[in-house]
Design an enzyme around this catalytic site. Structure first.
Site, mmCIF file in Angstrom:
data_model
loop_
_atom_site.group_PDB
_atom_site.id
_atom_site.type_symbol
_atom_site.label_atom_id
_atom_site.label_comp_id
_atom_site.label_asym_id
_atom_site.label_seq_id
_atom_site.Cartn_x
_atom_site.Cartn_y
_atom_site.Cartn_z
ATOM 1 N N TYR A 157 0.947 -1.485 -0.256
ATOM 2 C CA TYR A 157 -0.255 0.232 0.077
ATOM 3 C C TYR A 157 1.071 1.147 0.145
ATOM 4 O O TYR A 157 1.893 1.418 -0.162
ATOM 5 C CB TYR A 157 -0.722 -0.051 1.432
ATOM 6 C CG TYR A 157 -0.232 0.088 2.323
ATOM 7 C CD1 TYR A 157 0.712 -0.333 3.568
ATOM 8 C CD2 TYR A 157 -0.497 1.392 3.039
ATOM 9 C CE1 TYR A 157 0.992 -0.091 4.217
ATOM 10 C CE2 TYR A 157 0.498 1.974 4.328
ATOM 11 C CZ TYR A 157 1.083 0.881 5.018
ATOM 12 O OH TYR A 157 1.601 1.804 5.915
ATOM 13 N N LYS A 201 6.079 -2.678 1.771
ATOM 14 C CA LYS A 201 5.446 -0.982 2.317
ATOM 15 C C LYS A 201 4.131 -2.193 2.462
ATOM 16 O O LYS A 201 3.526 -1.753 1.569
ATOM 17 C CB LYS A 201 5.321 0.139 2.287
ATOM 18 C CG LYS A 201 3.868 1.245 2.966
ATOM 19 C CD LYS A 201 4.669 2.348 2.318
ATOM 20 C CE LYS A 201 3.139 3.566 3.434
ATOM 21 N NZ LYS A 201 3.543 3.568 4.435
ATOM 22 N N GLU A 234 13.456 2.796 13.356
ATOM 23 C CA GLU A 234 11.800 3.871 13.264
ATOM 24 C C GLU A 234 10.782 3.912 14.037
ATOM 25 O O GLU A 234 11.032 3.233 14.442
ATOM 26 C CB GLU A 234 11.458 3.117 11.847
ATOM 27 C CG GLU A 234 10.622 2.064 11.492
ATOM 28 C CD GLU A 234 10.421 2.076 9.885
ATOM 29 O OE1 GLU A 234 10.267 2.753 9.220
ATOM 30 O OE2 GLU A 234 10.695 0.256 9.591
ATOM 31 N N LEU A 244 11.756 1.085 6.694
ATOM 32 C CA LEU A 244 10.653 1.710 5.392
ATOM 33 C C LEU A 244 11.362 2.965 5.108
ATOM 34 O O LEU A 244 12.150 4.133 5.420
ATOM 35 C CB LEU A 244 9.184 2.237 5.642
ATOM 36 C CG LEU A 244 8.820 1.998 4.994
ATOM 37 C CD1 LEU A 244 8.225 1.099 3.330
ATOM 38 C CD2 LEU A 244 7.338 2.938 5.104
HETATM 39 N N1 PMP Z 1 8.229 3.974 8.338
HETATM 40 C C1 PMP Z 1 7.544 3.246 8.669
HETATM 41 C C2 PMP Z 1 7.063 2.143 9.768
HETATM 42 C C3 PMP Z 1 6.146 4.009 8.104
HETATM 43 O O1 PMP Z 1 4.492 2.372 8.338
HETATM 44 C C4 PMP Z 1 5.976 4.761 7.344
HETATM 45 C C5 PMP Z 1 4.524 5.671 6.937
HETATM 46 N N2 PMP Z 1 4.189 5.090 5.398
HETATM 47 C C6 PMP Z 1 7.288 5.969 6.997
HETATM 48 C C7 PMP Z 1 8.176 4.874 7.970
HETATM 49 C C8 PMP Z 1 7.338 7.607 7.175
HETATM 50 O O2 PMP Z 1 6.910 6.916 5.300
HETATM 51 P P1 PMP Z 1 6.834 8.024 4.884
HETATM 52 O O3 PMP Z 1 7.154 9.369 4.978
HETATM 53 O O4 PMP Z 1 7.157 7.610 2.653
HETATM 54 O O5 PMP Z 1 5.110 8.387 5.250
#
Ligand code: PMP
Length: 292
Positions: free
Chosen positions: A34, A148, A180, A204
Site C-alpha cells: 500500500y 510497505k 524507526e 521503510l
Molecule cells: N516507517 C514506517 C514503518 C511507516 O509506516 C511510515 C509511513 N508510511 C514511514 C516510516 C514514513 O514513510 P513516509 O514518509 O513515506 O510516509
C-alpha cells in the site's frame, strides 16, 4: 467534516459498500502492499515517488500491479477531482486478490486495487511548539520492513503501547540499534550534524525521509545515514520524526530522557521550513502546469 470516496477495480464506490468476498488475500494473509499520499491544494505531493515505491514493494512480494503506474496516478487524481479535495489523503492498496484460503499463491486470481480518498486533514502545518515523546519497544517485525506491506500488526501494537502509556509514538529497537517509529522515520541532530538510520532492509525508506535528506543537503547541512543506538539518542541535541501525513515533528523526550533543552530546536525549525517550501514548490508547479 471528513468526506470520503472509494474505488475498487475500476469503479468508484462509497466506503460503506460491501464489495469484497470474505476470502480475500489482503484480509486473510496481509498479502498486499500500500501507499498513503498527502494532497495539498488538490495536488498529490510526491505522487510519482509513492507509486515507484508501490512498484518496488509489489515486486518484492512477487505481486503484479494490475494496471500500469500511469493509470494508478490518473485514478488517484480523478478521485481528488471527484471529491473536490483541497487537503487530504489518497490511500492505495493492491492485494493478491480473491481466492480460496491456501497459503500458496492462487493460479488464476486477479489482484484487487483499492483506493480511499479522505478530506479533512489540515494542509501544510506550522511549526510545532511542544515536542512529542517516544517510547522504545523491541522491534518484533520481520526482516523486510523496506516493503510497505499491510502486515502492520507489530506496528499497531507498538503504537497502542505508546498511546496507552501517554507517549506520541513508539521507537523500534533492534539488536541495540534504533530503527524507526511505528509509522514515522527518525532523525537525530548532534553538533549541527543530522543523522538517521540507513535505509537498509530493516526500515521503510520514507518518502518524507528522502525529501528531508534532499532539502537539508541542498541547504548545505550535513546528513549522515549511519547506525544509531540509544546512546546517540541520549546525547543528541535534537530529535525529529517524519511521515507523509505528519510531515516533520519535533521530539523532546525518549523514554525517560529529555532531549536537548526540552524544546523543539533550530534544526527542526529549519528542516520544517525547507520541507514546507518543497511542498509549496511542487504543488504550485503542478497547479501552474495544469492552468496552462
Ligand atoms: N516507517 C514506517 C514503518 C511507516 O509506516 C511510515 C509511513 N508510511 C514511514 C516510516 C514514513 O514513510 P513516509 O514518509 O513515506 O510516509
Amino acid at each position: 467534516m471528513t468526506r470520503s470516496l472509494g474505488y475498487l477495480n475500476g469503479r468508484f464506490i462509497q466506503l460503506s459498500e460491501n464489495v469484497l468476498p470474505l476470502e480475500e488475500r489482503g484480509l486473510q494473509f496481509s498479502d498486499s502492499v500500500y501507499e498513503v499520499v498527502k494532497v495539498y491544494n488538490g495536488v498529490p505531493f510526491t505522487l510519482p515517488e509513492h507509486i515507484e515505491r508501490l512498484n518496488h514493494s509489489a515486486t518484492s512480494i512477487l505481486l503484479d500491479l494490475p494496471i500500469p503506474s500511469e493509470k494508478i496516478m490518473e485514478i488517484a487524481k480523478d478521485g481528488i477531482s471527484q471529491l473536490n479535495m483541497d487537503h487530504g489523503t489518497v490511500y492505495i492498496q493492491i492485494t493478491r486478490g480473491n481466492a480460496d484460503r491456501n497459503h500458496e499463491f492462487p493460479e488464476n486470481s486477479q489482484e484487487n486495487i483499492i483506493m480511499i480518498w479522505k478530506t479533512g486533514l489540515a494542509g501544510l502545518s506550522g511549526t510545532i511548539s511542544e515536542g512529542k515523546s517516544l517510547i522504545t519497544v523491541p522491534d518484533e517485525r520481520w526482516s523486510n520492513c523496506f516493503i510497505k506491506s499491510t502486515c502492520l500488526l507489530p506496528n499497531v501494537i507498538a503504537k497502542e503501547k505508546a498511546v496507552r502509556n501517554g507517549f506520541y509514538e513508539a521507537l523500534f529497537i533492534r539488536s541495540g540499534e534504533i530503527k524507526e517509529c511505528s509509522s514515522m522515520n527518525i532523525f537525530l541532530v548532534k553538533d549541527g550534524i543530522i543523522k538517521t538510520p540507513p535505509a537498509d532492509q530493516s526500515i521503510l525508506n520514507g518518502i518524507t525521509r528522502q525529501k528531508v535528506i534532499e532539502v537539508a543537503k541542498r541547504a548545505g547541512l550535513v546528513v549522515l545515514e549511519v547506525k544509531l543506538s540509544m546512546d546517540d539518542v541520549e546525547v543528541s541535541d535534537e530529535v525529529f520524526i517524519t511521515s507523509t501525513t505528519k510531515e516533520v515533528v519535533p521530539v523532546t523526550k525518549v523514554d525517560q530522557f529529555s532531549i536537548g533543552d526540552g524544546k523543539p530546536g533550530e534544526t527542526y525549525k529549519l528542516i520544517h521550513q525547507l520541507f514546507s517550501e518543497a511542498i509549496e514548490e511542487e504543488c504550485r508547479a503542478v497547479i501552474e502546469l495544469q492552468s496552462d
